[in-house]
Design an enzyme around this catalytic site. Structure first.
Site, PDB file in Angstrom:
ATOM      1  N   SER A 296       0.877  -1.200  -0.014  1.00  0.00           N
ATOM      2  CA  SER A 296       0.069   0.064   0.070  1.00  0.00           C
ATOM      3  C   SER A 296       0.974   1.149  -0.045  1.00  0.00           C
ATOM      4  CB  SER A 296      -0.881   0.019   1.190  1.00  0.00           C
ATOM      5  OG  SER A 296      -1.498   1.279   1.538  1.00  0.00           O
TER       6      SER A 296
ATOM      7  N   TYR B 200      -2.067  -0.723  10.189  1.00  0.00           N
ATOM      8  CA  TYR B 200      -2.094  -0.921   8.802  1.00  0.00           C
ATOM      9  C   TYR B 200      -0.736  -0.636   8.015  1.00  0.00           C
ATOM     10  CZ  TYR B 200      -4.082  -1.135   4.055  1.00  0.00           C
ATOM     11  OH  TYR B 200      -4.330  -1.130   2.820  1.00  0.00           O
TER      12      TYR B 200
HETATM   13  N1  LIG Z   1      -8.556  -0.484  -2.039  1.00  0.00           N
HETATM   14  C1  LIG Z   1      -7.491   0.340  -1.577  1.00  0.00           C
HETATM   15  O1  LIG Z   1      -7.222   1.483  -2.065  1.00  0.00           O
HETATM   16  C2  LIG Z   1      -6.247  -0.182  -1.220  1.00  0.00           C
HETATM   17  C3  LIG Z   1      -5.123   0.492  -1.456  1.00  0.00           C
HETATM   18  C4  LIG Z   1      -3.646   0.012  -0.925  1.00  0.00           C
HETATM   19  C5  LIG Z   1      -3.739  -1.572  -0.777  1.00  0.00           C
HETATM   20  N2  LIG Z   1      -5.107  -2.119  -0.680  1.00  0.00           N
HETATM   21  C6  LIG Z   1      -4.787  -3.624  -0.353  1.00  0.00           C
HETATM   22  O2  LIG Z   1      -5.328  -4.410  -1.446  1.00  0.00           O
HETATM   23  C7  LIG Z   1      -5.894  -5.500  -0.802  1.00  0.00           C
HETATM   24  C8  LIG Z   1      -7.349  -5.859  -1.275  1.00  0.00           C
HETATM   25  O3  LIG Z   1      -8.255  -5.154  -0.658  1.00  0.00           O
HETATM   26  P1  LIG Z   1      -9.439  -4.270  -1.393  1.00  0.00           P
HETATM   27  O4  LIG Z   1      -9.312  -2.902  -1.181  1.00  0.00           O
HETATM   28  O5  LIG Z   1      -9.801  -5.086  -2.623  1.00  0.00           O
HETATM   29  O6  LIG Z   1     -10.624  -4.716   0.036  1.00  0.00           O
HETATM   30  P2  LIG Z   1     -11.858  -5.651   0.257  1.00  0.00           P
HETATM   31  O7  LIG Z   1     -12.885  -5.363  -0.841  1.00  0.00           O
HETATM   32  O8  LIG Z   1     -12.327  -5.427   1.532  1.00  0.00           O
HETATM   33  O9  LIG Z   1     -11.101  -7.170  -0.094  1.00  0.00           O
HETATM   34  C9  LIG Z   1     -10.393  -7.645   0.925  1.00  0.00           C
HETATM   35  C10 LIG Z   1     -10.288  -9.187   0.384  1.00  0.00           C
HETATM   36  O10 LIG Z   1      -9.306  -9.857   1.550  1.00  0.00           O
HETATM   37  C11 LIG Z   1      -9.978 -11.029   1.933  1.00  0.00           C
HETATM   38  N3  LIG Z   1      -9.631 -11.295   3.312  1.00  0.00           N
HETATM   39  C12 LIG Z   1      -9.629 -10.408   4.476  1.00  0.00           C
HETATM   40  N4  LIG Z   1      -9.214 -11.065   5.429  1.00  0.00           N
HETATM   41  C13 LIG Z   1      -9.034 -12.520   5.103  1.00  0.00           C
HETATM   42  C14 LIG Z   1      -8.491 -13.651   5.685  1.00  0.00           C
HETATM   43  N5  LIG Z   1      -8.444 -13.551   6.908  1.00  0.00           N
HETATM   44  N6  LIG Z   1      -8.375 -14.859   4.862  1.00  0.00           N
HETATM   45  C15 LIG Z   1      -8.763 -14.910   3.513  1.00  0.00           C
HETATM   46  N7  LIG Z   1      -9.011 -13.690   2.853  1.00  0.00           N
HETATM   47  C16 LIG Z   1      -9.222 -12.496   3.656  1.00  0.00           C
HETATM   48  C17 LIG Z   1     -11.507 -10.839   1.828  1.00  0.00           C
HETATM   49  O11 LIG Z   1     -12.161 -12.007   1.533  1.00  0.00           O
HETATM   50  P3  LIG Z   1     -13.215 -12.708   2.539  1.00  0.00           P
HETATM   51  O12 LIG Z   1     -13.606 -11.615   3.583  1.00  0.00           O
HETATM   52  O13 LIG Z   1     -14.066 -13.167   1.970  1.00  0.00           O
HETATM   53  O14 LIG Z   1     -12.285 -13.651   3.283  1.00  0.00           O
HETATM   54  C18 LIG Z   1     -11.572  -9.876   0.508  1.00  0.00           C
HETATM   55  O15 LIG Z   1     -11.598 -10.742  -0.875  1.00  0.00           O
HETATM   56  C19 LIG Z   1      -5.635  -5.547   0.683  1.00  0.00           C
HETATM   57  O16 LIG Z   1      -4.697  -6.275   0.816  1.00  0.00           O
HETATM   58  C20 LIG Z   1      -5.417  -4.032   0.891  1.00  0.00           C
HETATM   59  O17 LIG Z   1      -4.793  -3.815   2.038  1.00  0.00           O
HETATM   60  C21 LIG Z   1      -6.240  -1.906  -1.235  1.00  0.00           C
END
Ligand SMILES: NC(=O)c1ccc[n+]([C@@H]2O[C@H](COP(=O)([O-])OP(=O)(O)OC[C@H]3O[C@@H](n4cnc5c(N)ncnc54)[C@H](OP(=O)(O)O)[C@@H]3O)[C@@H](O)[C@H]2O)c1
Length: 251
Positions: free
Chosen positions: A142, A156
């Site tokens: 991130s 985080y």
């Molecule tokens: N969106 C942004 O702006 C942004 C920016 C920087 C980094 N990121 C990173 O991108 C990644 C994806 O995030 P997102 O934005 O797409 O958020 P999201 O829509 O909340 O997706 C998070 C995903 O992680 C899975 N997850 C969470 N805890 C888990 C666990 N204990 N075991 C297995 N799966 C788990 C969730 O699936 P289940 O709940 O079904 O398990 C979900 O599919 C993350 O690592 C986040 O930190 C996002």
């Protein structure tokens, strides 16, 4: 660049992971998708196979904090697909509260999912890649990993810095081998995670953000801030800004 035909994505039930699956399916790749919400994965598999009947999509329920299961599920996926060419370590959690505010539970959950479970996923992927002397590991960090962040983002950001340093260490270990390692530093991209905090400034749509991620993944860059604009210049500024300014703009 070798074509990575069989791609495993963790956290594929929503947000960036699900959209990465759509993008790679459209490029004809086979997919191994996991997350805790199996119903979401089943829906996504049906959607992907309807649009791209020629590909294979395997799914599995996986909580990445069940570390032994991470190794089992990755091995089972490799058997089902006949090998894994790329693993995207994407599952993550945006929970967190200011340090010392009585919410060690939320911060520990964030640190465990975003770092210890990332370590388990990297270990499981690298065992498979080392056995074949081939593969591409992608770790989703991130932009917040670049500096210490105040408020709800302290644990985080620290966990994402840990994930990025881990990925760099694995890259150091595999220099001059056929194994590639990419670290992605996404800015704000619309997903369930960002929706929880209200619309962030400079936020782009899931589609636009993930297209930038896919371009960086396919180039197999060592590191990439995505989307490049405006996050490359912001990354440079973040490195040098005094902490009080970092705190003011990210608090
Ligand atoms: N969106 C942004 O702006 C942004 C920016 C920087 C980094 N990121 C990173 O991108 C990644 C994806 O995030 P997102 O934005 O797409 O958020 P999201 O829509 O909340 O997706 C998070 C995903 O992680 C899975 N997850 C969470 N805890 C888990 C666990 N204990 N075991 C297995 N799966 C788990 C969730 O699936 P289940 O709940 O079904 O398990 C979900 O599919 C993350 O690592 C986040 O930190 C996002």
């Amino acid at each position: 660049m070798p074509e990575r035909r069989n791609i495993l994505i963790t956290g594929a039930s929503s947000g960036l992971g699900a959209q990465l699956a759509r993008e790679f399916a459209a490029r004809g790749r086979n997919l191994a998708l996991c997350a805790r919400r199996l119903d979401r994965l089943e829906q996504l598999r049906a959607e992907l196979l309807a649009a791209h009947p020629g590909i294979t999509v395997s799914i599995a329920q996986l909580d990445v904090n069940e570390h032994a299961r991470v190794f089992t599920v990755f091995r089972e996926f490799a058997e089902e697909l006949g090998g894994l060419d790329r693993v995207v370590v994407n599952a993550g959690l945006g929970k967190g509260q200011p340090i010392g505010s009585g919410r060690f539970d939320a911060n520990a959950q964030t640190a465990t999912t975003n770092f210890i479970a990332v370590l388990a996923q990297c270990e499981a992927a690298m065992e498979i890649f080392r056995a074949h002397d081939a593969g591409h590991l992608v770790v989703v960090s991130s932009m917040s990993a670049l500096r210490g962040m105040p408020g709800n983002r302290t644990a985080y950001a620290a966990s994402k810095a840990g994930a990025a340093t881990l990925a760099e260490g694995i890259r150091a270990d595999t220099l001059r081998t056929p194994i590639a390692v990419t670290t992605l530093f996404p800015g704000f991209i619309a997903t369930d995670m960002t929706a929880a905090g209200g619309r962030a400034p400079l936020q782009v749509s899931t589609e636009k953000g993930v297209r930038a991620m896919v371009r960086a993944i396919e180039r197999e860059s060592a590191t990439a801030k995505v989307p490049a604009w405006p996050w490359v210049p912001i990354g440079l500024a973040l490195r040098w800004l005094p902490l009080r300014m970092v705190a003011a703009i990210s608090g």
